[in-house]
Design an enzyme around this catalytic site. Structure first.
Site, PDB file in Angstrom:
ATOM      1  N   GLU A  76      20.115 119.932 -43.236  1.00 34.68           N
ATOM      2  CA  GLU A  76      21.034 121.173 -42.370  1.00 34.68           C
ATOM      3  C   GLU A  76      21.163 120.603 -41.145  1.00 34.68           C
ATOM      4  O   GLU A  76      22.332 120.671 -40.728  1.00 34.68           O
ATOM      5  CB  GLU A  76      20.372 122.446 -42.753  1.00 34.68           C
ATOM      6  CG  GLU A  76      21.548 123.579 -42.695  1.00 34.68           C
ATOM      7  CD  GLU A  76      22.256 123.546 -43.636  1.00 34.68           C
ATOM      8  OE1 GLU A  76      22.305 122.907 -44.887  1.00 34.68           O
ATOM      9  OE2 GLU A  76      23.499 124.456 -43.868  1.00 34.68           O
ATOM     10  N   ASP A  77      20.447 120.174 -39.993  1.00 36.17           N
ATOM     11  CA  ASP A  77      20.934 120.213 -39.066  1.00 36.17           C
ATOM     12  C   ASP A  77      20.865 119.218 -38.506  1.00 36.17           C
ATOM     13  O   ASP A  77      21.217 118.792 -36.760  1.00 36.17           O
ATOM     14  CB  ASP A  77      19.778 121.922 -38.455  1.00 36.17           C
ATOM     15  CG  ASP A  77      19.828 122.533 -38.091  1.00 36.17           C
ATOM     16  OD1 ASP A  77      20.673 122.971 -39.018  1.00 36.17           O
ATOM     17  OD2 ASP A  77      18.691 123.471 -38.903  1.00 36.17           O
TER      18      ASP A  77
END
Ligand code: MN
Length: 490
Positions: A76-77
């Site tokens: 996600e990051d």
């Protein structure tokens, strides 16, 4: 500041070399991927990953889940993809991480009520697919709640509300008392600071004056039990969680003198016979309050909780609660569903490989949480019969759950396509389908939907006929019937 050693030290299962290596490898990978990223608190991002992994180890999760906990925010990051993860850690860990990423991706509706239900459903679905994903999500949320003060205040309120409404009931359902109580108290603090402070003050005052007294009673009971040959495994005082104390106070017109389990004494003994014998010994020494004996061993609570509770007149006539349970009941009360992995350690020698081993079918009676899932499923209004069928075929194995952009869940068979999805929503949407997006990307209409996909159906405004070709690839009978009907009618 946490280090990987904190994760190792708090790992509840035996830390074999294999397990240690895997966790360490996941740590190095996550550390590198999150390099340079910071949390709102100003800490290195990896601190959040370590905290999540530490919680998972503490409640007895095995090393793959702990590794997935370390890696849970990587896709996600960071620029690292699921494919990169899969090369490094294989399919099982990657699919857990993928599940977590998907859980976070679904958009929420405006209305609070709907938002609450959708969230519950989506957690439930993830649970049915792989319950470990939900447990990682709980650990992730717990650390986010522990560090919530670094967020802007309106965000604090929203996250605390979601935690109270969605995560607390899930932790409760799964019987993870340890996480449930802490999540609940942290939410309480942000949702109703006035009452939180009120209850906290009461409790602190009572502890200060009550601590010595409790220790005295513990010594007395312990001596008595040992004299009578009961092998006490543990005896300790337990503090009531703040939010449950508050709810109880409200029921008793805020009259603290009517609450007897503010501090309870908890006795852990080897087996069930010892529990009842201990109850007799305690009652012989201290007079019990009539009508206050609760035998949750014979009649467990709906989430599986077992213990005997009794309220006694202690020394100096002070009233207090005593809870008696076996080690197994204690572990289950603290760690709930997660305690099954602890038992798996012992079952391994007998050939039972555990909950998620594909080869072995775990005996149903030993998994009370399956029953909970069923009940829950009933409450959320789904078809019970269909659900049971689903359980027999290895938990929804032939099912796919896809989501609308608004978070509605659409239940489909394996290999279903966007056309099946469209007809499952409404025949008119099916008929007017002109294209589809999956997770934001345009796909062909014969695309095979995967579990957790967010599917956005594009429709044409004018009345449109379905294409005959669609019959070649749709999987559901609803879609087939509707397409034929429409083609015939026009
Ligand atoms: Mn996270």
């Amino acid at each position: 500041m946490l280090t990987i050693d904190d994760v190792f030290e708090n790992f509840k299962l035996p830390l074999t070399k294999e397990r240690k290596d895997l966790i360490y490898r996941a740590f190095l990978f996550a550390q590198k991927a999150h390099q340079g990223q910071k949390r709102r608190s100003g800490e290195e991002y990896i601190q959040h990953c370590l905290a999540t992994a530490k919680i998972l180890g503490q409640i007895g999760m095995e090393s793959k889940t702990v590794a997935a906990g370390l890696l849970h925010d990587v896709p996600e990051d960071t620029s690292v993809t699921l494919l990169d993860l899969e090369k490094e850690f294989g399919n099982e860990i990657t699919s857990m991480v993928e599940g977590i990423t998907k859980l976070g991706r679904i958009k929420l509706r405006e209305s609070r009520e709907e938002y609450f239900l959708e969230n519950l459903r989506k957690m439930f679905l993830a649970m049915a697919a792989d319950i470990r994903v939900v447990i990682i999500k709980l650990a992730d949320r717990l650390h986010n709640m522990q560090t919530l003060r670094y967020n802007p205040s309106e965000k604090q309120y929203r996250i605390a509300m979601e935690t109270m409404e969605v995560y607390v009931p899930i932790a409760n359902r799964l019987g993870i008392g340890e996480i449930k109580g802490e999540l609940e108290d942290l939410s309480f603090k942000y949702l109703d600071r006035e009452n939180y402070n009120y209850v906290k003050n009461i409790q602190e005052k009572l502890y200060k004056e009550g601590e010595q007294y409790v220790n005295e009673v513990i010594r007395e009971i312990k001596k008595e039990l040992e004299k009578r040959g009961i092998g006490v495994i543990d005896i300790h005082g337990r503090a009531k969680h703040l939010h449950s104390l508050y709810l109880k106070l409200k029921r008793y017109e805020m009259d603290i003198s009517r609450i007897y389990d503010l501090i309870a004494i908890r006795i852990v003994v080897p087996d069930i016979a010892d529990c009842y014998e201990t109850l007799g010994i305690v009652h012989k020494k201290y007079r019990p309050l009539i009508g206050r004996i609760k035998d949750y061993i014979s009649l467990p609570k709906p989430n599986g909780y077992q213990s005997i509770h009794t309220t006694i007149f202690g020394p100096k006539g002070r009233i207090l609660e005593v809870q008696i349970r076996t080690q197994k009941m204690h572990t289950e009360a603290e760690f709930g569903i997660a305690s099954h992995w602890i038992y798996n350690e012992f079952e391994k020698q007998k050939g039972w490989k555990g909950l998620f081993s594909k080869k072995s079918k775990a005996p149903k009676e030993s998994l009370p949480w399956i029953k909970q899932l069923q009940e829950w499923h009933q409450e959320t209004g789904s078809n019970q019969e269909k659900f049971l069928e689903g359980l027999q075929i290895d938990f929804f194995k032939n099912h796919i759950f896809a989501f609308t952009p608004l978070g509605d869940v659409i239940d489909l068979p394996e290999e279903a396509t966007p056309v099946d999805f469209a007809y499952a929503i409404h025949s008119e949407i099916g008929n007017r389908t002109s294209g589809a997006k999956v997770n934001g990307k345009i796909v062909t209409l014969d695309y095979q939907i995967k579990n957790g996909d967010v599917v956005d159906i594009m429709t044409s405004k004018d009345d449109k006929k379905p294409s005959r070709d669609w019959l070649n690839f749709v999987k559901t009978s609803t879609a087939k019937t509707q397409i034929r009907r429409k083609l015939k009618r026009d």
